[in-house]
Design an enzyme around this catalytic site. Sequence first.
Site, PDB file in Angstrom:
ATOM      1  N   GLY A  15       0.831  -1.213   0.000  1.00 59.24           N
ATOM      2  CA  GLY A  15       0.000   0.000   0.000  1.00 59.24           C
ATOM      3  C   GLY A  15       0.860   1.255   0.000  1.00 59.24           C
ATOM      4  O   GLY A  15       1.856   1.317   0.711  1.00 59.24           O
ATOM      5  N   ARG A  76       0.762  -4.660  -5.525  1.00 56.04           N
ATOM      6  CA  ARG A  76       0.774  -5.941  -4.826  1.00 56.04           C
ATOM      7  C   ARG A  76       1.013  -6.949  -5.956  1.00 56.04           C
ATOM      8  O   ARG A  76       0.324  -6.916  -6.972  1.00 56.04           O
ATOM      9  CB  ARG A  76      -0.552  -6.177  -4.123  1.00 56.04           C
ATOM     10  CG  ARG A  76      -0.922  -4.978  -3.215  1.00 56.04           C
ATOM     11  CD  ARG A  76      -1.794  -5.362  -2.072  1.00 56.04           C
ATOM     12  NE  ARG A  76      -2.382  -4.182  -1.438  1.00 56.04           N
ATOM     13  CZ  ARG A  76      -1.920  -3.618  -0.326  1.00 56.04           C
ATOM     14  NH1 ARG A  76      -0.845  -4.088   0.273  1.00 56.04           N
ATOM     15  NH2 ARG A  76      -2.536  -2.580   0.194  1.00 56.04           N
ATOM     16  N   ASP A 107       5.085  -5.115   5.980  1.00 56.34           N
ATOM     17  CA  ASP A 107       5.471  -6.459   6.377  1.00 56.34           C
ATOM     18  C   ASP A 107       5.526  -7.439   5.197  1.00 56.34           C
ATOM     19  O   ASP A 107       6.477  -8.215   5.069  1.00 56.34           O
ATOM     20  CB  ASP A 107       4.386  -6.929   7.354  1.00 56.34           C
ATOM     21  CG  ASP A 107       4.914  -7.879   8.365  1.00 56.34           C
ATOM     22  OD1 ASP A 107       5.910  -7.533   9.012  1.00 56.34           O
ATOM     23  OD2 ASP A 107       4.337  -8.982   8.471  1.00 56.34           O
ATOM     24  N   THR A 129       4.247   2.136   5.730  1.00 54.74           N
ATOM     25  CA  THR A 129       2.843   1.706   5.746  1.00 54.74           C
ATOM     26  C   THR A 129       2.083   2.577   6.738  1.00 54.74           C
ATOM     27  O   THR A 129       2.614   2.909   7.807  1.00 54.74           O
ATOM     28  CB  THR A 129       2.670   0.224   6.146  1.00 54.74           C
ATOM     29  OG1 THR A 129       1.281  -0.030   6.417  1.00 54.74           O
ATOM     30  CG2 THR A 129       3.461  -0.161   7.386  1.00 54.74           C
ATOM     31  N   ASP A 131      -0.243   1.569   8.483  1.00 57.67           N
ATOM     32  CA  ASP A 131      -0.836   0.702   9.509  1.00 57.67           C
ATOM     33  C   ASP A 131      -0.047   0.605  10.818  1.00 57.67           C
ATOM     34  O   ASP A 131      -0.596   0.151  11.830  1.00 57.67           O
ATOM     35  CB  ASP A 131      -1.014  -0.724   8.966  1.00 57.67           C
ATOM     36  CG  ASP A 131      -1.910  -0.776   7.740  1.00 57.67           C
ATOM     37  OD1 ASP A 131      -2.754   0.116   7.577  1.00 57.67           O
ATOM     38  OD2 ASP A 131      -1.755  -1.725   6.940  1.00 57.67           O
ATOM     39  N   ASP A 133       2.029  -1.540  11.623  1.00 57.24           N
ATOM     40  CA  ASP A 133       1.934  -2.931  12.099  1.00 57.24           C
ATOM     41  C   ASP A 133       3.211  -3.734  11.860  1.00 57.24           C
ATOM     42  O   ASP A 133       3.160  -4.957  11.739  1.00 57.24           O
ATOM     43  CB  ASP A 133       0.733  -3.627  11.425  1.00 57.24           C
ATOM     44  CG  ASP A 133       0.851  -3.639   9.907  1.00 57.24           C
ATOM     45  OD1 ASP A 133       1.738  -2.945   9.350  1.00 57.24           O
ATOM     46  OD2 ASP A 133       0.060  -4.353   9.267  1.00 57.24           O
ATOM     47  N   ARG A 175      -5.668  -2.567   8.482  1.00 61.74           N
ATOM     48  CA  ARG A 175      -5.647  -4.009   8.201  1.00 61.74           C
ATOM     49  C   ARG A 175      -6.015  -4.784   9.469  1.00 61.74           C
ATOM     50  O   ARG A 175      -7.070  -4.534  10.022  1.00 61.74           O
ATOM     51  CB  ARG A 175      -4.288  -4.435   7.666  1.00 61.74           C
ATOM     52  CG  ARG A 175      -4.391  -5.691   6.797  1.00 61.74           C
ATOM     53  CD  ARG A 175      -3.050  -6.191   6.363  1.00 61.74           C
ATOM     54  NE  ARG A 175      -2.399  -5.293   5.452  1.00 61.74           N
ATOM     55  CZ  ARG A 175      -2.055  -5.586   4.205  1.00 61.74           C
ATOM     56  NH1 ARG A 175      -2.325  -6.773   3.725  1.00 61.74           N
ATOM     57  NH2 ARG A 175      -1.445  -4.724   3.446  1.00 61.74           N
TER      58      ARG A 175
END
Length: 324
Positions: A15, A76, A107, A129, A131, A133, A175
């Site tokens: 992303g 992606r 990730d 990202t 996120d 994460d 996500r």
Amino acid sequence: MGRKISTIGVLTSGGDAPGMNAAVRAVVRTATAHGLRVIGVRKGYNGLLDEDYIELDAKSVAEIINRGGTFLYTARSPRFMTEQGQQQGADMCRKHGIEALIVIGGDGSYRGAQKLASLGINTIGVPGTIDLDIACTDYTIGFDTAVNTAMSAIDKVRDTSTSHERCSIIEVMGRHAGYIALSCGIANGAEDILLPEFYDYDEEKLARHIIDTRKKGKRHHIIVNAEGVGHSTSMARRLQAATGVTTRTTVLGYVQRGGSPTARDRVMASMMGSYAVDLILKGARNRIVSWRNGTYVDYDIDEALAMQKEIDSYEIRVSKALCR
Ligand code: ADP
Ligand code: F6P
């Protein structure tokens, strides 16, 4: 000190995140200042396979530090998930003399980088990202901009929610992680914050809370819901039926991914992009650039990907104490 290298590659993957451009700019300007040639790989791992490459010099990255998205494009890439695709990617690096590849992404992109590393290509990851994460780092490029964008949007929804005395469920991205939701929940003074890490699916409790806050005289009830919990529209229907309070849903979606990066994202991206090049110049191999306990560090890629991340329990406690 490692072998002296002359050519590196850089790509953005997964992303897009605000600040990715600033990171590419830093990579290019730091590398070219040290006499390295930089190949920009467009469209993530797809571009690596399709030889979609451009030469990058200091001038080619002018006018991008303030721009959202990624001027290298991103993707992606299902093809790169296959062993054949990964081998082809490594072959392409060798064919084009790319001695080290800087991968700016999340990730998943690191897992791709790890495959290239196992095939002998030196890969350096930079966390990009919205996120937040990625386990090995306390910061990922794009998070601050995404939170600020979502926060402004939620403030606006709150105006309407208050004016109409409604309940609003606002779904934010992330996500499987609740970092954006938790930060927005605190920053927006939400009445409830639903996180995938902790959500107990207790809608009766939510309904009781809406009724209670109404009794206390609140004109609005803002529920920040993480994408990882989801089901915002059906949840709104059920809560409205249970409480009698008109309940609407707003899914913020891609507005959170775009836009001009905040100062924090520009600075972090610039520092991390330069750090990645410094690692290569020092002869480091297969590392992930990270921000840990207020300083820039790096980890071995295998070690980094084996780490686990937990959402901050103190922030959760505080957020709950303030949701009254
Ligand atoms: P992000 O990097 O933002 O987490 P994705 O999870 O979509 O985004 O990963 C980006 C790309 O990285 C994928 O489309 C794929 O090409 C590659 N990738 C992800 N996981 C793997 C994996 N296990 N092995 C090889 N490549 C992967
Ligand atoms: O990783 C960033 C992110 O926006 C997540 O928050 C979200 O789950 C996902 O990407 C959406 O992916 P796509 O770009 O495929 O719609």
